[in-house]
Motif scaffolding. Structure first.
Motif, PDB file in Angstrom:
ATOM      1  N   PRO A  12       0.856  -1.288   0.027  1.00 23.59           N
ATOM      2  CA  PRO A  12       0.064   0.163   0.105  1.00 23.59           C
ATOM      3  C   PRO A  12       0.873   1.239   0.036  1.00 23.59           C
ATOM      4  N   SER A  13       0.205   2.426  -0.096  1.00 23.86           N
ATOM      5  CA  SER A  13       0.975   3.869  -0.104  1.00 23.86           C
ATOM      6  C   SER A  13       1.475   4.013   0.954  1.00 23.86           C
ATOM      7  N   GLY A  14       2.833   4.507   1.301  1.00 27.72           N
ATOM      8  CA  GLY A  14       3.381   4.791   2.248  1.00 27.72           C
ATOM      9  C   GLY A  14       4.171   3.529   3.132  1.00 27.72           C
ATOM     10  N   SER A  15       4.120   2.431   2.313  1.00 26.59           N
ATOM     11  CA  SER A  15       4.640   1.413   3.257  1.00 26.59           C
ATOM     12  C   SER A  15       6.336   1.306   2.909  1.00 26.59           C
ATOM     13  N   THR A 146       4.282  -3.781   3.954  1.00 26.12           N
ATOM     14  CA  THR A 146       3.073  -3.201   4.430  1.00 26.12           C
ATOM     15  C   THR A 146       3.892  -2.340   5.602  1.00 26.12           C
ATOM     16  N   ALA A 147       2.877  -1.636   6.504  1.00 28.67           N
ATOM     17  CA  ALA A 147       3.058  -1.073   7.513  1.00 28.67           C
ATOM     18  C   ALA A 147       1.892  -0.553   8.184  1.00 28.67           C
ATOM     19  N   SER A 148       1.531  -0.233   9.320  1.00 25.07           N
ATOM     20  CA  SER A 148       0.393   0.095   9.870  1.00 25.07           C
ATOM     21  C   SER A 148      -0.122   1.548   9.205  1.00 25.07           C
ATOM     22  N   VAL A 149      -1.298   1.606   9.223  1.00 24.86           N
ATOM     23  CA  VAL A 149      -2.043   2.962   8.449  1.00 24.86           C
ATOM     24  C   VAL A 149      -1.519   4.226   9.154  1.00 24.86           C
ATOM     25  N   SER A 150      -1.410   4.138  10.602  1.00 28.03           N
ATOM     26  CA  SER A 150      -1.166   5.268  11.281  1.00 28.03           C
ATOM     27  C   SER A 150       0.420   5.534  10.871  1.00 28.03           C
ATOM     28  N   GLU A 151       1.172   4.367  10.842  1.00 31.41           N
ATOM     29  CA  GLU A 151       2.713   4.791  10.585  1.00 31.41           C
ATOM     30  C   GLU A 151       2.783   5.162   9.147  1.00 31.41           C
ATOM     31  N   ARG A 152       1.908   4.921   8.353  1.00 38.31           N
ATOM     32  CA  ARG A 152       1.993   5.334   6.892  1.00 38.31           C
ATOM     33  C   ARG A 152       1.604   6.813   6.722  1.00 38.31           C
ATOM     34  N   ALA A 153       0.543   7.248   7.410  1.00 37.30           N
ATOM     35  CA  ALA A 153       0.115   8.459   7.636  1.00 37.30           C
ATOM     36  C   ALA A 153       1.077   9.378   8.036  1.00 37.30           C
ATOM     37  N   GLN A 154       1.915   8.949   9.103  1.00 33.52           N
ATOM     38  CA  GLN A 154       2.696   9.840   9.763  1.00 33.52           C
ATOM     39  C   GLN A 154       4.026   9.951   8.891  1.00 33.52           C
ATOM     40  N   ARG A 156       3.795  10.030   5.583  1.00 32.25           N
ATOM     41  CA  ARG A 156       3.402  11.219   4.560  1.00 32.25           C
ATOM     42  C   ARG A 156       3.488  12.538   5.067  1.00 32.25           C
ATOM     43  N   TYR A 157       3.031  12.542   6.118  1.00 33.52           N
ATOM     44  CA  TYR A 157       2.854  13.939   7.034  1.00 33.52           C
ATOM     45  C   TYR A 157       4.308  14.415   7.239  1.00 33.52           C
ATOM     46  N   LYS A 158       5.260  13.541   7.631  1.00 36.31           N
ATOM     47  CA  LYS A 158       6.641  14.226   7.864  1.00 36.31           C
ATOM     48  C   LYS A 158       7.195  14.394   6.250  1.00 36.31           C
ATOM     49  N   GLN A 159       6.873  13.746   5.232  1.00 36.93           N
ATOM     50  CA  GLN A 159       7.590  14.061   4.075  1.00 36.93           C
ATOM     51  C   GLN A 159       7.024  15.183   3.436  1.00 36.93           C
ATOM     52  N   LEU A 160       5.690  15.587   3.837  1.00 36.89           N
ATOM     53  CA  LEU A 160       5.140  16.974   3.422  1.00 36.89           C
ATOM     54  C   LEU A 160       5.853  18.054   4.092  1.00 36.89           C
ATOM     55  N   ASP A 162       8.538  18.412   5.740  1.00 35.49           N
ATOM     56  CA  ASP A 162       9.818  18.338   5.363  1.00 35.49           C
ATOM     57  C   ASP A 162      10.062  19.306   4.106  1.00 35.49           C
ATOM     58  N   LYS A 163       8.988  19.104   3.075  1.00 31.54           N
ATOM     59  CA  LYS A 163       9.091  19.819   1.874  1.00 31.54           C
ATOM     60  C   LYS A 163       8.475  21.186   2.009  1.00 31.54           C
ATOM     61  N   GLY A 164       8.024  21.555   3.226  1.00 34.28           N
ATOM     62  CA  GLY A 164       7.440  22.998   3.338  1.00 34.28           C
ATOM     63  C   GLY A 164       6.010  23.020   3.066  1.00 34.28           C
ATOM     64  N   ILE A 165       5.495  21.770   2.941  1.00 31.47           N
ATOM     65  CA  ILE A 165       4.008  21.835   2.439  1.00 31.47           C
ATOM     66  C   ILE A 165       3.149  21.297   3.680  1.00 31.47           C
ATOM     67  N   ASP A 166       2.192  22.390   3.685  1.00 27.93           N
ATOM     68  CA  ASP A 166       1.259  22.136   4.786  1.00 27.93           C
ATOM     69  C   ASP A 166       0.620  20.979   4.780  1.00 27.93           C
ATOM     70  N   ALA A 167       0.303  20.153   5.942  1.00 23.23           N
ATOM     71  CA  ALA A 167      -0.520  18.918   5.994  1.00 23.23           C
ATOM     72  C   ALA A 167      -1.201  18.917   7.240  1.00 23.23           C
ATOM     73  N   ILE A 168      -2.278  18.113   7.232  1.00 24.84           N
ATOM     74  CA  ILE A 168      -3.094  17.939   8.352  1.00 24.84           C
ATOM     75  C   ILE A 168      -3.180  16.278   8.564  1.00 24.84           C
ATOM     76  N   LEU A 169      -2.657  15.864   9.558  1.00 25.98           N
ATOM     77  CA  LEU A 169      -2.430  14.392   9.788  1.00 25.98           C
ATOM     78  C   LEU A 169      -4.023  13.740   9.751  1.00 25.98           C
ATOM     79  N   PRO A 170      -5.187  14.013  10.483  1.00 25.41           N
ATOM     80  CA  PRO A 170      -6.063  13.195  10.415  1.00 25.41           C
ATOM     81  C   PRO A 170      -6.758  13.450   8.967  1.00 25.41           C
ATOM     82  N   ASP A 171      -6.431  14.341   8.096  1.00 28.94           N
ATOM     83  CA  ASP A 171      -6.947  14.111   6.745  1.00 28.94           C
ATOM     84  C   ASP A 171      -6.335  13.397   5.777  1.00 28.94           C
ATOM     85  N   LEU A 172      -4.961  13.241   6.234  1.00 27.22           N
ATOM     86  CA  LEU A 172      -3.961  12.185   5.331  1.00 27.22           C
ATOM     87  C   LEU A 172      -4.343  10.990   5.605  1.00 27.22           C
ATOM     88  N   LEU A 173      -4.676  10.640   7.020  1.00 27.21           N
ATOM     89  CA  LEU A 173      -5.257   9.393   7.506  1.00 27.21           C
ATOM     90  C   LEU A 173      -6.446   9.050   6.664  1.00 27.21           C
TER      91      LEU A 173
END
Ligand code: DC
Length: 223
Positions: A12-15, A146-154, A156-160, A162-173
């Protein structure tokens, strides 16, 4: 079995499969197929051409004619009809469109031959959802990462951030769960491990640890 070895890495995405696949390919000197990029490019191209994604035959026709070029760096530059689209395909819109065109059977069929063309000596590392199940069922090694869905969302959040892009963790999840659902529940080539895949959970592993596990498994296969 073909004389050209393939390592299929699905999940899945973020694995972390994209990063792992690129690193494994680089260590072995193998070619890399980032199949998700093909679906992302098709989604973006359909969007630009104002094609309704419910019009499956039009999306499939577009898939057949796309002029796609990958830079030698694998996950680096991606050109669509001569224009650089590397950043655009990685946006959330690109992810959403890719998951939607990926659910269209005629689009998958149109991209199938193109994917087989990446299998060249000395070998290929192919990353996606159906590399081990549909595109390269004779792969020498099949990994389902694989990886847990919360780890994968985390991640993605960190990636964004780090790139200076605003992100909202619950929305990513929420978006990640929706894409997981769409990718897993579609009738054609759903996201699922091949019967002979090795399942690796990367939740508590570093990229390096996963890469080394894959390289060791491949070395054990090829003797
Ligand atoms: O691997 P990725 O996150 O770049 O993939 C984006 C989307 O493309 C994913 O949500 C589903 C689709 N996809 C697919 O259907 N089959 C593949 N082999 C690779 C990706």
């Amino acid at each position: 079995m073909s004389a050209i070895p393939v390592i299929a890495i699905d999940g899945p995405s973020g694995s972390g499969k994209g990063t792992v696949a690129a690193e494994v390919a680089s260590r072995l000197g193998f070619f890399l197929l980032d199949s998700g990029a093909l679906y992302r490019i098709l989604g973006i191209a359909a969007h630009k051409a104002n094609i309704d994604l419910d019009n499956h035959s039009q999306v499939a026709d577009l898939a057949k004619t796309l002029d796609i070029e990958f830079g030698s760096a694998g996950r680096g530059s991606v050109m669509l009809n001569g224009a650089e689209v590397s950043r655009e395909i990685r946006t959330d819109l690109g992810s959403d469109l890719a998951s939607k065109v990926g659910a269209i059977p005629a689009a998958r069929e149109a991209l199938y031959e193109r994917q087989l063309g990446f299998r060249k000596l000395p070998g290929l590392v192919a990353d996606g959802r159906d590399m081990g199940t549909v595109v390269f069922p004779d792969a020498n090694l099949k990994i389902f990462l694989t990886a847990s869905v919360s780890e994968r969302a985390q991640r993605r959040y960190k990636q964004l951030i780090d790139k200076g892009i605003d992100a909202i963790l619950p929305d990513l999840l929420r978006d990640l769960k929706e894409r997981d659902r769409r990718d897993s529940e579609r009738p054609v080539s759903p996201l699922k491990p091949a019967a002979d895949a090795v399942i690796l959970d990367s939740t508590d592993l570093t990229i390096d640890e996963v890469v080394n596990k894959v390289l060791n498994l491949f070395a054990a296969q090829t003797g």
